[in-house]
Design a protein around this motif. Sequence first.
Motif, mmCIF file in Angstrom:
data_model
loop_
_atom_site.group_PDB
_atom_site.id
_atom_site.type_symbol
_atom_site.label_atom_id
_atom_site.label_comp_id
_atom_site.label_asym_id
_atom_site.label_seq_id
_atom_site.Cartn_x
_atom_site.Cartn_y
_atom_site.Cartn_z
ATOM 1 N N PRO A 1 0.809 -1.227 0.000
ATOM 2 C CA PRO A 1 0.000 0.000 0.000
ATOM 3 C C PRO A 1 0.836 1.269 0.000
ATOM 4 O O PRO A 1 0.400 2.300 -0.524
ATOM 5 C CB PRO A 1 -0.853 -0.122 1.258
ATOM 6 N N GLY A 2 2.027 1.218 0.531
ATOM 7 C CA GLY A 2 2.890 2.394 0.552
ATOM 8 C C GLY A 2 3.480 2.748 -0.797
ATOM 9 O O GLY A 2 4.093 3.806 -0.943
ATOM 10 N N HIS A 3 3.304 1.865 -1.777
ATOM 11 C CA HIS A 3 3.836 2.104 -3.117
ATOM 12 C C HIS A 3 2.741 2.339 -4.157
ATOM 13 O O HIS A 3 3.024 2.373 -5.350
ATOM 14 C CB HIS A 3 4.699 0.910 -3.557
ATOM 15 N N GLU B 1 8.142 -8.517 -8.943
ATOM 16 C CA GLU B 1 7.969 -7.070 -9.062
ATOM 17 C C GLU B 1 7.932 -6.349 -7.719
ATOM 18 O O GLU B 1 8.304 -5.187 -7.640
ATOM 19 C CB GLU B 1 6.708 -6.750 -9.870
ATOM 20 N N THR B 2 7.484 -7.032 -6.671
ATOM 21 C CA THR B 2 7.431 -6.383 -5.355
ATOM 22 C C THR B 2 8.699 -6.590 -4.543
ATOM 23 O O THR B 2 9.006 -5.799 -3.664
ATOM 24 C CB THR B 2 6.256 -6.925 -4.509
ATOM 25 N N GLY B 3 9.415 -7.690 -4.828
ATOM 26 C CA GLY B 3 10.574 -8.027 -4.014
ATOM 27 C C GLY B 3 10.179 -8.671 -2.697
ATOM 28 O O GLY B 3 11.040 -8.928 -1.854
ATOM 29 N N TRP C 1 -11.198 -2.438 -4.616
ATOM 30 C CA TRP C 1 -9.775 -2.153 -4.420
ATOM 31 C C TRP C 1 -9.354 -2.887 -3.148
ATOM 32 O O TRP C 1 -9.834 -2.569 -2.066
ATOM 33 C CB TRP C 1 -9.532 -0.641 -4.284
ATOM 34 N N PRO C 2 -8.504 -3.915 -3.280
ATOM 35 C CA PRO C 2 -8.153 -4.721 -2.103
ATOM 36 C C PRO C 2 -7.301 -3.946 -1.106
ATOM 37 O O PRO C 2 -6.716 -2.911 -1.425
ATOM 38 C CB PRO C 2 -7.357 -5.882 -2.704
ATOM 39 N N GLY C 3 -7.251 -4.489 0.094
ATOM 40 C CA GLY C 3 -6.409 -3.876 1.121
ATOM 41 C C GLY C 3 -7.113 -2.734 1.822
ATOM 42 O O GLY C 3 -8.333 -2.644 1.827
ATOM 43 N N SER C 4 -6.322 -1.865 2.380
ATOM 44 C CA SER C 4 -6.865 -0.741 3.132
ATOM 45 C C SER C 4 -7.635 0.193 2.209
ATOM 46 O O SER C 4 -7.428 0.191 0.996
ATOM 47 C CB SER C 4 -5.743 0.004 3.847
ATOM 48 N N LEU D 1 1.819 7.508 -4.529
ATOM 49 C CA LEU D 1 3.125 8.083 -4.852
ATOM 50 C C LEU D 1 2.961 8.783 -6.181
ATOM 51 O O LEU D 1 2.129 8.400 -7.006
ATOM 52 C CB LEU D 1 4.179 6.992 -4.995
ATOM 53 N N ARG D 2 3.710 9.767 -6.444
ATOM 54 C CA ARG D 2 3.682 10.421 -7.759
ATOM 55 C C ARG D 2 4.497 9.589 -8.728
ATOM 56 O O ARG D 2 5.602 9.181 -8.436
ATOM 57 C CB ARG D 2 4.257 11.845 -7.668
ATOM 58 N N ASP D 3 3.922 9.326 -9.902
ATOM 59 C CA ASP D 3 4.715 8.605 -10.916
ATOM 60 C C ASP D 3 5.273 9.569 -11.897
ATOM 61 O O ASP D 3 4.879 10.630 -12.101
ATOM 62 C CB ASP D 3 3.928 7.603 -11.740
#
Length: 156
Positions: A68-70, A118-120, A143-146, A154-156
């Motif tokens: 979620p932080g990404h 892709e996530t590591g 939308w899964p998760g929180s 994040l800005r892409d």
Amino acid sequence: MRALTPYETDFVQWSTEQSALLREGRLSDLDRENLAEEIESLGRSDKREIRSRMEVLIVHLLKWEFQPGHRSHSWQSSISEQRIWIANIIKDSPSLRRYPAQVFEQTYKDALPVAIRETGLRKAHFPSQPPFTAKEALEGRFWPGSPLSTDDFLRD
């Protein structure tokens, strides 16, 4: 009248000639075996497209849920795009309506190594069974998760 182009020689020319024969009603001149094979392949192509897009969708939903932080607008766009493409294929071929659910478990298994790479994150971080259903994955409001928050992006 010139000879027809063999299927193996020039596919585009062969296709053009076969469609002209159909339009002219010259059914006895058709390359029936190869024509039938090509028609069957059209359905397989739609199925492959759904599977491919389901895999991308599942990967991004897993990333969305487990990182979620990404979260980013590009992930959100990719999720939405896959849902739209799959819906459009099904709109054009309603007989494929149940296909995403039929291949969902196998597609999840195929998507899991991609999500891991892709996530590591370690494989153990992800559930062995999908944490959402095919119906949820395709649902535009799911939308899964929180909960979804613009502060999470994040800005892409």
